[in-house]
Write a protein that holds these residues in place. Structure first.
Motif, short mmCIF file in Angstrom:
data_model
loop_
_atom_site.label_atom_id
_atom_site.label_comp_id
_atom_site.label_asym_id
_atom_site.label_seq_id
_atom_site.Cartn_x
_atom_site.Cartn_y
_atom_site.Cartn_z
N ARG A 52 40.16 22.94 48.53
CA ARG A 52 38.93 23.59 48.05
C ARG A 52 38.07 24.07 49.20
O ARG A 52 37.38 25.09 49.09
CB ARG A 52 38.17 22.62 47.14
N MET A 63 39.54 27.32 49.98
CA MET A 63 39.11 28.30 48.98
C MET A 63 37.69 28.80 49.27
O MET A 63 37.42 30.01 49.22
CB MET A 63 39.16 27.67 47.59
N LEU A 68 37.45 32.20 47.29
CA LEU A 68 38.46 32.30 46.24
C LEU A 68 38.03 31.57 44.97
O LEU A 68 37.35 30.54 45.03
CB LEU A 68 39.78 31.70 46.73
N SER A 69 38.47 32.09 43.84
CA SER A 69 38.23 31.44 42.56
C SER A 69 39.29 30.39 42.26
O SER A 69 39.06 29.46 41.48
CB SER A 69 38.23 32.48 41.43
N ALA A 70 40.48 30.54 42.86
CA ALA A 70 41.57 29.60 42.62
C ALA A 70 42.57 29.72 43.76
O ALA A 70 42.66 30.75 44.44
CB ALA A 70 42.26 29.90 41.29
N THR A 96 41.24 24.96 41.17
CA THR A 96 39.97 25.66 41.04
C THR A 96 38.88 24.72 41.56
O THR A 96 39.15 23.57 41.89
CB THR A 96 39.70 26.04 39.57
N PRO A 97 37.64 25.18 41.62
CA PRO A 97 36.59 24.29 42.12
C PRO A 97 36.44 23.00 41.32
O PRO A 97 35.96 21.99 41.86
CB PRO A 97 35.33 25.16 42.02
N GLU A 129 46.04 30.50 34.83
CA GLU A 129 44.69 31.08 34.82
C GLU A 129 44.13 31.02 36.23
O GLU A 129 43.89 29.94 36.77
CB GLU A 129 43.83 30.31 33.84
N GLY A 139 41.48 33.32 37.56
CA GLY A 139 40.17 33.86 37.82
C GLY A 139 40.23 35.21 38.51
O GLY A 139 41.28 35.84 38.63
N SER A 140 39.10 35.65 39.01
CA SER A 140 39.00 37.02 39.54
C SER A 140 39.37 37.15 41.01
O SER A 140 39.63 38.25 41.49
CB SER A 140 37.57 37.52 39.34
N ALA A 141 39.40 36.04 41.75
CA ALA A 141 39.66 36.13 43.20
C ALA A 141 40.59 35.01 43.63
O ALA A 141 40.18 34.08 44.34
CB ALA A 141 38.34 36.08 43.98
N PRO A 142 41.85 35.08 43.26
CA PRO A 142 42.77 34.00 43.62
C PRO A 142 43.40 34.18 45.00
O PRO A 142 43.44 35.28 45.54
CB PRO A 142 43.84 34.10 42.54
#
Length: 364
Positions: free
Chosen positions: A15, A18, A23-25, A59-60, A100, A102-105
Motif C-alpha cells: 500500500r 500504491m 494507484l487505486s489498486a 486496495t487501500p 475490480e 478501480g480507475s488507476a491500477p
C-alpha cells in the motif's frame, strides 16, 4: 503457522507503493508475487507459467485473492488464504470474472490499462522479513541435501535424462519443487552454459544445476563430479573459479550496488587469468522469489541490504561455482545457505577472511 502478521506487514509495504504511485489498486499476477504477498502460497499448477492460477488485488482497504472454481477449494481448504488475511473471490472456470481494479491500477507485469510496477514490486519483495530468512535457510539446507544425495548416485553410463531424474527425485524428497534442472556431461560442459539434459551418456565428468522452490522462495546450487583422475586443466580452472566466487561472495555486503558488484566480478576474473569469461554468461545477482530478481550488470542500481539473498554463478569454460548466500549485517561474512557438509572445498582468503568454495568431487 500464523501468517497474519507477515501478510499485514507485506500489505502495508504494497500500500505504501500504491500511495507513492497514486494507484487505486495493485494487481499481483505472477507466481512469484502471489507467493510473496500470501506468505508462500503456490499458485503454479504449470511450473512453466509466469502467471499463476490465482492473483491478488490490493486496495487501500482490502486484499482479495481471485481464482476459479477449480482452484478455490484448495486455496481455501489447504492454503487457508482467508485465515492469512485475504478475501477469496471464486468465479466459474469457464468464465472467469475480471478483478475490480478501480480507475488507476498498477500491476507486477505489463497489463493493459495498468501502470507497470514490475521493477518496484521486485524491489519490495526482495527485502525478506526475518521469517522469510528462516524459510530460505531451511530451503538452502534442503537443496544442499538434495544435490549431495543426487550427485553421489551418479555413475558413468547414465544418461543426462537419468541424472536429471535423480536430481528431481531427491529434490522432491526434500519437499522442494525443482523448477530448473540442468545437466551436462563431458564435452557438453565446455560447450553450453545452460545445458538442458539430453540422452547423452556420462563418461567421466558431470555438472548438476538446481533451482529449487518452496513457499515461493527459490534457491540455486551447482556441483560437479569427475570419475577418475581430474585433468590438470580442469583443476586449474576450478581453482580460478573458486577465487572469483569467493571475491563476489565477500563483496556481497550491505550498501553494495549490483553495478559495483559487476565490476568486482570483472576484476576477479582478470586476477584469476580469465579476463573475458564473464562475457559468456551472466554472473548472477539478487534472488528471493525468483531464481534471480536482478542480475548484476553495468548500470544496475539495485543495492544490497541485510537479509537479502544473492545467488552468484561464476563460470569458466568447463567449470562453474554456484551457491545461494544471505547478505549479512555490515562487516560480517555472507552466510552460504547451500553449503554441503563433507563436500571437498578450497579455502580462499579475501580481505583477511577465509571462504570455503566447492571443488569438483573426484571419484576414483
Amino acid at each position: 503457522m500464523d501468517y497474519s502478521s507477515e501478510v499485514q506487514t507485506k500489505l502495508a509495504r504494497a500500500r505504501a507503493l500504491m500511495a507513492e504511485h497514486g494507484l487505486s489498486a495493485l494487481w499481483l499476477r505472477t507466481v512469484n508475487s502471489v507467493a510473496w504477498i500470501t506468505g508462500g502460497v503456490d499458485v503454479a499448477v504449470n511450473h512453466a507459467d509466469t502467471i499463476g492460477v490465482a492473483s491478488v488485488v490490493i486496495t487501500p482497504d482490502a486484499a482479495t485473492v481471485y481464482t476459479n472454481t477449480i482452484e478455490g477449494p484448495r486455496l481455501r481448504g489447504e492454503d487457508g488464504v482467508e485465515a492469512r488475511g485475504f478475501a477469496l473471490k471464486v468465479s466459474p472456470w469457464e468464465g472467469e470474472q475480471p478483478p475490480e481494479l478501480g480507475s488507476a491500477p498498477g500491476a507486477d507485469v505489463p497489463t493493459a490499462g495498468a501502470k507497470d510496477l514490475s521493477r518496484a514490486v521486485k524491489i519490495v519483495r526482495s527485502r525478506l522479513l526475518p521469517v522469510e530468512v528462516e524459510r530460505f535457510r531451511s530451503l538452502g539446507r534442503a537443496c544442499g541435501v538434495a544435490m549431495n544425495a543426487a550427485i553421489r548416485r551418479v555413475r558413468p553410463g547414465m544418461t543426462e535424462w537419468q541424472i536429471a531424474g535423480v536430481l528431481a527425485e531427491e529434490t522432491y524428497a526434500q519437499g522442494v519443487t525443482p523448477i530448473v534442472v540442468l545437466i551436462a556431461t563431458d564435452e557438453r560442459i565446455f560447450r553450453y552454459r545452460h545445458p538442458l539434459p539430453t540422452g547423452k551418456t556420462l563418461d567421466k565428468y558431470a555438472m548438476l544445476v538446481l533451482c529449487g522452490r518452496r513457499e515461493g522462495l527459490v534457491c540455486s546450487v551447482t556441483r560437479l563430479v569427475h570419475f577418475g583422475p581430474l585433468p590438470d586443466e580442469i583443476r586449474r580452472k576450478m581453482d580460478a573459479c573458486a577465487q572469483v566466487d569467493a571475491a563476489i561472495i565477500a563483496a556481497s555486503q550491505p550498501g553494495a550496488s549490483l553495478d559495483a558488484l559487476f565490476k568486482t566480478l570483472q576484476d576477479a576474473y582478470a586476477r584469476a587469468g580469465f579476463a573475458d569469461e564473464w562475457k559468456l554468461h551472466h554472473q548472477g545477482g539478487t534472488a528471493g522469489y525468483a531464481a534471480r530478481e536482478f542480475i548484476a550488470v553495468p548500470g544496475e542500481t539495485e543495492t544490497l541490504e541485510p537479509g537479502m539473498v544473492c545467488a552468484w554463478n561464476p563460470s569458466i569454460t568447463g567449470v562453474k561455482s554456484e551457491d545461494s548466500v544471505l547478505v549479512p549485517q555490515a562487516g560480517n561474512m555472507p552466510e552460504i545457505v547451500t553449503a554441503i557438509e563433507g563436500w571437498p572445498t578450497q579455502p580462499v582468503t579475501v580481505n583477511g577472511r577465509t571462504i570455503a568454495r566447492p571443488l569438483i568431487l573426484e571419484v576414483s
